[in-house]
Design an enzyme around this catalytic site. Structure first.
Site, PDB file in Angstrom:
ATOM      1  CB  CYS A   7      38.754  33.696  29.515  1.00  0.00           C
ATOM      2  SG  CYS A   7      38.665  34.627  31.233  1.00  0.00           S
ATOM      3  CG  HIS A  34      42.541  35.070  28.106  1.00  0.00           C
ATOM      4  ND1 HIS A  34      41.791  36.113  28.262  1.00  0.00           N
ATOM      5  CD2 HIS A  34      42.485  34.650  29.321  1.00  0.00           C
ATOM      6  CE1 HIS A  34      41.251  36.341  29.366  1.00  0.00           C
ATOM      7  NE2 HIS A  34      41.527  35.429  29.936  1.00  0.00           N
ATOM      8  CG  ASN A  50      41.328  37.931  32.284  1.00  0.00           C
ATOM      9  OD1 ASN A  50      40.341  38.210  31.595  1.00  0.00           O
ATOM     10  ND2 ASN A  50      41.678  37.275  33.273  1.00  0.00           N
TER      11      ASN A  50
END
Ligand code: ACO
Length: 323
Positions: A111, A249, A279
């Site tokens: 990520c 994020h 996400n």
């Protein structure tokens, strides 16, 4: 040599899957998911792929930057769910854009992929003379999501984001920090399918879907987020009060809230779209940056912090002076 981020773009799959839709698939509720994660809905790729979404996001970033595709001499695609190994996603995106000559590589830093990609692009521009870099973050996490694990599948979605970096007179990338800690407890893992060869004999199927220890990832994420933010601010010698916006994020709004509280930075400065997209791994930061940029809230000269964390365990941040 100075570098500036001169354009952003994003692309989303058409299909929206709401928490209500998930209620029909597993023992969960919209209320539980929203209060524990901040997610209301996510996009799920049906026809779209990492390459098609990445190409669309790249086209939008190229248009926003006001450049021609053939000005790009470096393409990096950050992904953990590549459509194919040969050629990689970046060479496919380069071909779709009609760019004949540009170095192109895929990068996997989970990520934190787009922050790592920004660091790699900046390094290659400085050392090898590239002038215009396209960074794409594209993931179809639904492929590796365990749809029978209600503790993780509610978090993830699919998307692509992109940005263009260019050599410039004025410095637009004030600081970059990338780091990692070994995941010694295997808190976030996903394997390839068992790969047999004529020489290996039969192999047991691996853990082909995402496994996550949510509690351990949560506490890593908050600490990593704070450390990397402070490192980039320190490198640039800029106090946190001067930040116009933080683009984190989009893992879970509770991680973002905890970080805001511990750093004593107003929550309103943290851009969030986790409610609409969940996400999206590599796409998370560049999609959020694109939305923020297109909202008209950024003025020239504003200070914007990008920050990510994820499997590996990777983390990192970049401090930008807006174009
Ligand atoms: N619906 C209803 N109940 C659920 C669900 C669900 N979808 N999922 C779990 N539960 C239940 C559990 O079974 C448990 O029940 P029990 O008490 O009877 O055993 C209860 O809810 C509490 O579960 P917890 O796991 O303690 O819930 P928590 O509040 O910690 O939330 C979550 C879990 C959302 C995964 C949280 O730990 C988290 O967000 N962690 C960080 C994960 C993350 O951000 N990862 C991304 C970073 S890395 C990357 O991007 C790949």
């Amino acid at each position: 040599m100075a570098i500036q981020l001169i354009g952003t773009g994003s692309a989303l799959p058409k299909k929206i899957v709401t928490n209500k839709d998930l209620e029909g698939m597993m023992d969960t509720s919209d209320e539980w998911i929203y209060t524990h994660t901040g997610v209301r809905e996510r996009r799920i790729a049906v026809e779209e792929t990492v390459i098609s979404l990445g190409t669309d996001a790249a086209r939008a970033a190229i248009e926003d930057a006001g450049i021609q595709p053939d000005e790009i001499d470096l393409v990096i695609c950050s992904t953990i769910t590549p459509d194919c190994p040969v050629p990689g996603c970046a060479p496919n995106i380069r071909r779709n854009l009609g760019v004949e000559n540009a170095a192109a590589l895929d990068l996997n830093a989970n990520c934190t992929g787009c922050i790592y990609s920004l660091a790699v692009a900046r390094g290659l521009m400085e050392t090898l003379g590239f002038k215009t870099a396209l960074v794409v973050g594209s993931d179809v996490l639904s492929r590796i999501t365990n749809w029978e694990d209600r503790g993780t599948c509610i978090l993830f979605g699919d998307a692509a984001g992109a940005f263009i970096l260019r050599r410039s007179e004025a410095e637009g990338v004030l600081a970059v920090h990338i780091a990692g800690k070994s995941d010694v407890d295997d808190v976030l893992t996903c394997d390839w399918p068992a790969m047999e060869t004529p020489f290996s004999g039969p192999k047991k199927p691996n853990n082909e879907k995402i496994y996550m220890d949510g509690h351990k990832v949560f506490s890593f994420a908050v600490n990593a987020f704070i450390e990397t933010l402070e490192r980039s601010l320190g490198e640039a010698g800029i106090p946190k009060e001067e930040l116009k916006a933080i683009v984190p994020h989009q893992a879970n709004f509770r991680i973002i809230k905890s970080t805001a509280r511990r750093l004593d930075i107003p929550l309103e400065k943290f851009y969030m779209n986790v409610d609409r997209l969940g996400n999206t791994s590599s796409a998370s930061v560049p999609v959020a940056l694109d939305e923020l940029a297109r909202s008209g809230r950024l003025q020239s000269g504003d200070l914007v912090m990008l920050a990510g964390f994820g499997g590996g365990l990777t983390y990192g941040s970049a401090l930008l002076r807006w174009k």
